[in-house]
Design a protein around this motif. Sequence first.
Motif, PDB file in Angstrom:
ATOM      1  N   LEU A   1      -7.636  -4.174  11.802  1.00 47.56           N
ATOM      2  CA  LEU A   1      -8.445  -5.366  11.564  1.00 47.56           C
ATOM      3  C   LEU A   1      -8.828  -5.407  10.087  1.00 47.56           C
ATOM      4  CD1 LEU A   1     -10.109  -7.798  12.649  1.00 47.56           C
ATOM      5  CD2 LEU A   1     -11.975  -6.182  13.093  1.00 47.56           C
ATOM      6  N   VAL A   2      -8.608  -6.560   9.451  1.00 49.25           N
ATOM      7  CA  VAL A   2      -8.983  -6.755   8.049  1.00 49.25           C
ATOM      8  C   VAL A   2     -10.087  -7.801   7.987  1.00 49.25           C
ATOM      9  CG1 VAL A   2      -8.230  -7.501   5.765  1.00 49.25           C
ATOM     10  CG2 VAL A   2      -6.707  -6.116   7.172  1.00 49.25           C
ATOM     11  N   ASN A   3     -11.189  -7.422   7.396  1.00 50.12           N
ATOM     12  CA  ASN A   3     -12.351  -8.301   7.240  1.00 50.12           C
ATOM     13  C   ASN A   3     -12.316  -8.891   5.834  1.00 50.12           C
ATOM     14  OD1 ASN A   3     -14.907  -9.463   6.965  1.00 50.12           O
ATOM     15  ND2 ASN A   3     -15.985  -7.502   6.905  1.00 50.12           N
TER      16      ASN A   3
ATOM     17  N   LEU B   1       1.321  -8.874   3.552  1.00 51.73           N
ATOM     18  CA  LEU B   1       1.666  -8.059   4.714  1.00 51.73           C
ATOM     19  C   LEU B   1       2.842  -8.645   5.490  1.00 51.73           C
ATOM     20  CD1 LEU B   1      -1.913  -7.199   5.992  1.00 51.73           C
ATOM     21  CD2 LEU B   1      -0.216  -5.551   5.180  1.00 51.73           C
ATOM     22  N   ALA B   2       2.835  -9.962   5.688  1.00 52.55           N
ATOM     23  CA  ALA B   2       3.942 -10.582   6.425  1.00 52.55           C
ATOM     24  C   ALA B   2       5.254 -10.396   5.679  1.00 52.55           C
ATOM     25  CB  ALA B   2       3.656 -12.062   6.652  1.00 52.55           C
TER      26      ALA B   2
ATOM     27  N   GLU C   1       2.971   3.815   7.808  1.00 53.83           N
ATOM     28  CA  GLU C   1       4.322   3.304   7.538  1.00 53.83           C
ATOM     29  C   GLU C   1       4.294   2.385   6.319  1.00 53.83           C
ATOM     30  OE1 GLU C   1       5.101  -0.060  10.585  1.00 53.83           O
ATOM     31  OE2 GLU C   1       4.111   1.511  11.749  1.00 53.83           O
ATOM     32  N   LYS C   2       4.026   2.961   5.178  1.00 59.52           N
ATOM     33  CA  LYS C   2       3.958   2.163   3.949  1.00 59.52           C
ATOM     34  C   LYS C   2       5.301   1.494   3.665  1.00 59.52           C
ATOM     35  CE  LYS C   2       1.820   3.482   0.352  1.00 59.52           C
ATOM     36  NZ  LYS C   2       1.356   4.233  -0.837  1.00 59.52           N
ATOM     37  N   ARG C   3       5.200   0.247   3.223  1.00 59.64           N
ATOM     38  CA  ARG C   3       6.397  -0.536   2.900  1.00 59.64           C
ATOM     39  C   ARG C   3       6.263  -1.078   1.484  1.00 59.64           C
ATOM     40  NH1 ARG C   3       6.688  -3.816   8.716  1.00 59.64           N
ATOM     41  NH2 ARG C   3       6.648  -1.910  10.012  1.00 59.64           N
ATOM     42  N   PRO C   4       7.380  -1.343   0.812  1.00 63.77           N
ATOM     43  CA  PRO C   4       7.321  -1.661  -0.624  1.00 63.77           C
ATOM     44  C   PRO C   4       6.632  -2.990  -0.923  1.00 63.77           C
ATOM     45  CG  PRO C   4       9.562  -1.909   0.221  1.00 63.77           C
ATOM     46  CD  PRO C   4       8.767  -1.258   1.304  1.00 63.77           C
ATOM     47  N   ALA C   5       5.925  -3.012  -2.047  1.00 60.82           N
ATOM     48  CA  ALA C   5       5.311  -4.247  -2.543  1.00 60.82           C
ATOM     49  C   ALA C   5       6.397  -5.222  -2.981  1.00 60.82           C
ATOM     50  CB  ALA C   5       4.379  -3.921  -3.705  1.00 60.82           C
TER      51      ALA C   5
ATOM     52  N   ALA D   1      -4.658  -4.150  -0.816  1.00 64.98           N
ATOM     53  CA  ALA D   1      -5.043  -4.147   0.593  1.00 64.98           C
ATOM     54  C   ALA D   1      -3.844  -3.829   1.487  1.00 64.98           C
ATOM     55  CB  ALA D   1      -5.646  -5.495   0.978  1.00 64.98           C
ATOM     56  N   ALA D   2      -2.680  -4.391   1.160  1.00 68.76           N
ATOM     57  CA  ALA D   2      -1.486  -4.122   1.959  1.00 68.76           C
ATOM     58  C   ALA D   2      -1.098  -2.646   1.876  1.00 68.76           C
ATOM     59  CB  ALA D   2      -0.334  -5.009   1.495  1.00 68.76           C
ATOM     60  N   GLU D   3      -1.292  -2.041   0.708  1.00 67.77           N
ATOM     61  CA  GLU D   3      -1.022  -0.607   0.575  1.00 67.77           C
ATOM     62  C   GLU D   3      -1.949   0.197   1.478  1.00 67.77           C
ATOM     63  OE1 GLU D   3       1.342   1.058  -1.432  1.00 67.77           O
ATOM     64  OE2 GLU D   3       2.191  -0.962  -1.561  1.00 67.77           O
TER      65      GLU D   3
END
Length: 527
Positions: A209-211, A30-31, A384-388, A374-376
Amino acid sequence: MPGQDLDLHDPLDVFIVGGGINGCGIARDLAGRGYSVMLAERDDLAEHTSSASTKLIHGGLRYLEYYEFSLVRKALQERERLLRSAPHLMGPLRFVMPHDPATGRPAWMIRMGLFLYDHLAKREWLPGSGGVQLAGTELGAPLRDNFQRGFVYSDGWVDDARLVVANAQDARAHGAQVLTRTAVTQARREPSGWAITLQDGRVVRARVLVNAAGPWAERFLRDIAGEPPERQLRLVKGSHIVVPMRFTHDHAYLFQNEDGRIIFAIPYQRDFTLIGTTDVELPHQSPAPDKAAISAEEIAYLCAQASRYFREPVTANDVLWSYAGVRPLLDEAGGGSAAAATRDYALEAHPGGAPLLTVWGGKITTFRKLAEDAAERVGEMLGEKRPAWTAEALLPGADLRAWIGAPQRPDHDFENFVAALVRRYAAWPEPLLRRLAHAYGERITLVLMEPGAEIAPGLREGELRYLIEHEWARSAEDVLWRRSKLGLRFTAEQRAAVERWFAQAKAVPPGPEPGPAPASASQPLEG
């Protein structure tokens, strides 16, 4: 929490709970996509499940027996990709499977399984499987005489705890804030997102929030986030023992047990053999997964199963070290043996208000793909999807080009790197340089820049300072049993010397992740 800066003004994009391989992998992904990220881990990075694995990058040959073709294919697709991403932390490993008809697996069945294992995903450089003669050979010498033939196949080894730290480092290098020894005491939905309360009372706000709390995922949902869990985890303890080296060659063994399970015997830390694992079901509401420890029964089981194969029996008196971890497995089938429970993962988005994503299950080999998935999902939640980006990316320490030129094959690249280190640091012992190369890759120059006094054999103040400043180490245990395995080699007095150093030294909080190193640190230096 000195030195662990918190941005408490603007809402973060994502807050992640859990500093194991999945949480750190998700934070990194994600970062790297440009999201603002904070991760909180109650204890040390990889302190629990993620440092208690069998230390393998593998497709999971035995999962074929349970028709887990999708999981095996996914893991096999990741195998070479991971080995390329960090050749200092991972490497190829050939496995020997002695054939034992008493286990009920005929040779034709094993050949069929190995054929599938070779062809479910593309291999570029790992050799395929085949039959092997054991009698009268180096591979057969440690085994009892009744094991005459067997099979060989490829997988890989990994330094699991250091892989977690490397992901955390890369997350921080891309702007994430990583907080260790920081428990989350409450997570509350608000109209614009989540209000997350930390143990010292400070509140962080985030849109998602991601668990990723591993064995605590279900409990976190219920007790901290106030979200009734719809899935149920099976908590399965896996234990391992480490004994003096049982063979001198560089292959590992897969032993088939008469109870239908398997164990591995793996060359470990140059002078030892790692044997595991067990599958012990824990009560659903096990009070303390963090207190998992091997039992006398598990030690007896591992020793007995290894002794069925090894010419030199393995006894409880041989055990130099043991460790246990709790695997959070998805309870999709609703029962059955723990060995048969899936090692796959699932990502669950919880409806109702501010976005919440829970990670269920998973295994180390598929962590990168899990993080990418998870990032997807997070991107979809934020609209606001961003490329892998991680599929071909290197982890910190893995860029060896300044030392070896253009990379070729990961295991050869690493050996060329060690050879270059030996030439440049001629005054340093080769075993020490090899250990440091495995731990830090090209960042070894930062460790050796100011080596300082020797605290215990081969462990100097410069390395300890580096681990504090760049890898969140806070105690002798962090260093001796997670960021290295020097605890295996040191005497009680030597371990105590490291503890005294931590007690006496002024703790230096982690600073910002280093940017491009200056020429004096990034180029090979004379020893």
